[in-house]
Design a protein around this motif. Sequence first.
Motif, mmCIF file in Angstrom:
data_model
loop_
_atom_site.group_PDB
_atom_site.id
_atom_site.type_symbol
_atom_site.label_atom_id
_atom_site.label_comp_id
_atom_site.label_asym_id
_atom_site.label_seq_id
_atom_site.Cartn_x
_atom_site.Cartn_y
_atom_site.Cartn_z
ATOM 1 N N PRO A 301 -15.261 -15.444 -28.502
ATOM 2 C CA PRO A 301 -15.861 -15.656 -27.634
ATOM 3 C C PRO A 301 -15.012 -16.148 -26.169
ATOM 4 N N GLN A 302 -15.184 -15.893 -25.124
ATOM 5 C CA GLN A 302 -14.550 -16.495 -23.943
ATOM 6 C C GLN A 302 -15.579 -17.285 -23.225
ATOM 7 N N GLU A 303 -15.340 -18.625 -23.291
ATOM 8 C CA GLU A 303 -16.323 -19.282 -22.975
ATOM 9 C C GLU A 303 -15.817 -20.497 -22.034
ATOM 10 N N LYS A 304 -14.475 -20.616 -21.620
ATOM 11 C CA LYS A 304 -13.891 -21.394 -20.513
ATOM 12 C C LYS A 304 -12.599 -21.003 -20.085
ATOM 13 N N PHE A 305 -12.255 -21.561 -19.012
ATOM 14 C CA PHE A 305 -10.771 -21.284 -18.452
ATOM 15 C C PHE A 305 -9.821 -22.406 -19.418
ATOM 16 N N ILE A 306 -8.663 -22.063 -19.683
ATOM 17 C CA ILE A 306 -7.684 -22.836 -20.063
ATOM 18 C C ILE A 306 -6.591 -22.766 -19.594
ATOM 19 N N PRO A 307 -5.430 -23.768 -19.221
ATOM 20 C CA PRO A 307 -4.301 -23.572 -18.685
ATOM 21 C C PRO A 307 -3.341 -22.669 -19.344
ATOM 22 N N ILE A 308 -2.561 -21.952 -18.677
ATOM 23 C CA ILE A 308 -1.321 -21.298 -19.370
ATOM 24 C C ILE A 308 -0.219 -21.225 -18.639
ATOM 25 N N THR A 309 0.809 -20.607 -19.310
ATOM 26 C CA THR A 309 1.948 -20.414 -18.314
ATOM 27 C C THR A 309 2.471 -18.850 -18.767
ATOM 28 N N TYR A 310 2.752 -18.079 -17.771
ATOM 29 C CA TYR A 310 3.249 -16.921 -17.718
ATOM 30 C C TYR A 310 4.965 -16.823 -18.877
ATOM 31 N N LYS A 311 5.568 -17.935 -18.849
ATOM 32 C CA LYS A 311 6.826 -17.837 -19.561
ATOM 33 C C LYS A 311 6.324 -17.871 -21.240
ATOM 34 N N GLU A 312 5.663 -18.789 -21.358
ATOM 35 C CA GLU A 312 5.183 -19.066 -22.845
ATOM 36 C C GLU A 312 4.273 -17.879 -23.381
ATOM 37 N N HIS A 313 2.991 -17.681 -22.663
ATOM 38 C CA HIS A 313 2.186 -16.846 -23.211
ATOM 39 C C HIS A 313 2.346 -15.583 -23.108
ATOM 40 N N TRP A 314 3.112 -14.926 -22.232
ATOM 41 C CA TRP A 314 3.498 -13.404 -22.012
ATOM 42 C C TRP A 314 4.760 -13.056 -22.670
ATOM 43 N N ALA A 315 5.412 -14.075 -23.564
ATOM 44 C CA ALA A 315 6.728 -13.677 -24.011
ATOM 45 C C ALA A 315 6.453 -12.351 -24.882
ATOM 46 N N VAL A 316 5.428 -12.238 -25.941
ATOM 47 C CA VAL A 316 5.211 -11.159 -26.672
ATOM 48 C C VAL A 316 5.064 -9.995 -25.952
ATOM 49 N N VAL A 317 4.474 -9.974 -24.645
ATOM 50 C CA VAL A 317 4.345 -8.772 -23.795
ATOM 51 C C VAL A 317 5.651 -8.304 -23.284
ATOM 52 N N ARG A 318 6.271 -9.334 -22.767
ATOM 53 C CA ARG A 318 7.906 -9.061 -22.203
ATOM 54 C C ARG A 318 8.592 -8.539 -23.248
ATOM 55 N N ASP A 319 8.462 -9.034 -24.442
ATOM 56 C CA ASP A 319 9.340 -8.500 -25.782
ATOM 57 C C ASP A 319 9.080 -7.058 -25.993
ATOM 58 N N ILE A 320 7.840 -6.610 -25.872
ATOM 59 C CA ILE A 320 7.451 -5.356 -25.937
ATOM 60 C C ILE A 320 7.998 -4.555 -25.041
ATOM 61 N N ASP A 321 7.820 -4.932 -23.640
ATOM 62 C CA ASP A 321 8.184 -4.422 -22.472
ATOM 63 C C ASP A 321 9.960 -3.962 -22.560
ATOM 64 N N LYS A 322 10.744 -5.058 -23.082
ATOM 65 C CA LYS A 322 12.089 -4.932 -23.155
ATOM 66 C C LYS A 322 12.499 -3.949 -24.142
ATOM 67 N N ALA A 323 11.558 -4.034 -25.292
ATOM 68 C CA ALA A 323 11.849 -2.802 -26.433
ATOM 69 C C ALA A 323 11.798 -1.410 -25.910
ATOM 70 N N MET A 324 10.825 -1.210 -24.942
ATOM 71 C CA MET A 324 10.545 0.068 -24.465
ATOM 72 C C MET A 324 11.252 0.337 -23.130
ATOM 73 N N ASN A 325 12.348 -0.509 -22.864
ATOM 74 C CA ASN A 325 13.150 -0.064 -21.707
ATOM 75 C C ASN A 325 12.382 -0.200 -20.435
ATOM 76 N N VAL A 326 11.520 -1.280 -20.433
ATOM 77 C CA VAL A 326 10.348 -0.918 -19.169
ATOM 78 C C VAL A 326 10.903 -1.846 -18.065
ATOM 79 N N SER A 327 11.007 -1.387 -16.801
ATOM 80 C CA SER A 327 11.676 -2.071 -15.545
ATOM 81 C C SER A 327 10.783 -2.602 -14.774
ATOM 82 N N TYR A 328 11.130 -3.912 -14.336
ATOM 83 C CA TYR A 328 9.946 -4.597 -13.395
ATOM 84 C C TYR A 328 10.382 -4.216 -11.917
ATOM 85 N N ALA A 329 11.623 -3.631 -11.811
ATOM 86 C CA ALA A 329 11.948 -3.280 -10.516
ATOM 87 C C ALA A 329 11.015 -2.665 -9.580
#
Length: 331
Positions: A301-329
Amino acid sequence: MIDATRRLGLIGLLVAAAALAPRGAAAQAAQDCPRGTLDARFCDRDGDLVADTPTDPGQLVDPSVLVFAYTPVEDPAVYRSVWQGFMDHLAKATGKRVQFFAVQSNAAQIEAMRAGRLHVAGFNTGSNPLAVNCAGFVPFAMMASREGEFGYNMEIIVPADSPVQRIEDLKGRTIAFTAPTSNSGFKAPSALLASQFNMLAERDFKPAFSGRHDNSIIGVANKDYDAAAIANSVMARMVARNAVDPARIRSIYRSPPFPTTGYGHVYNLRPELQAKIREAFFSFPWDGSALLAEFQKSQPPQEKFIPITYKEHWAVVRDIDKAMNVSYACR
């Protein structure tokens, strides 16, 4: 989380990149500063992978009306009322009028922030990297349970009475995705299909794009698609409000967990306003709110907001993007 990425497979196939053109005053001259993968308009001197607040006071903005948008996952009309209590709280915390912006696509949401028309937003998991790098999005919060648990799974679903029992049975059939920027709706399942099952779009299956997770889920329930890749947190909320009959859907695959929607603001708001926006998220009273009624239906359940950082919490997503040659340009 890195292990989860490895299980999905690191393979450079199926590029998903958005072409977003800068407009008017939003396009600023490039500065001589470190920026990593950020657009030339931004700087990243502290190495946190998100755009720094401008040091030039002339580049800061202090809008009289804050425009807020929730990721276009489901019917915008439903979520306007769900978010109204939060927007009232945000207005009180900032002293600004807050306006809800019902975006129709991930690309439109990113472009709105890039063009200066969107100030506070929740971007879906897969769109966060492009929003950060092209639009100057600064995510700082995510929904979680009272115990701090968060995340969702990508599932591949089929009609309940479908003869399909495993992913290999999808060869020659139609698989619905949501949008190329979606993590669970496109990027993660594409990497999975290619790396673990040697299944490529057009060669082994027919891809279709529904635009949103709810469209994909209802499409499978109605047998418009043979299968769909979806975020199970969305499906859980739809089932909870009787928007879809779970007896008409069957899951044949569930991924390890991913981070959920990231909430934040555009990089060039005045620092005092940024601080008030952050405080509004973390001081929002969830008990008895429409937000809690809607999002506690998720698992966890989603019941509150918690602090996060893009650098830490989105590392797995960036790894998938890198594996797929996704460009952020940004183009």
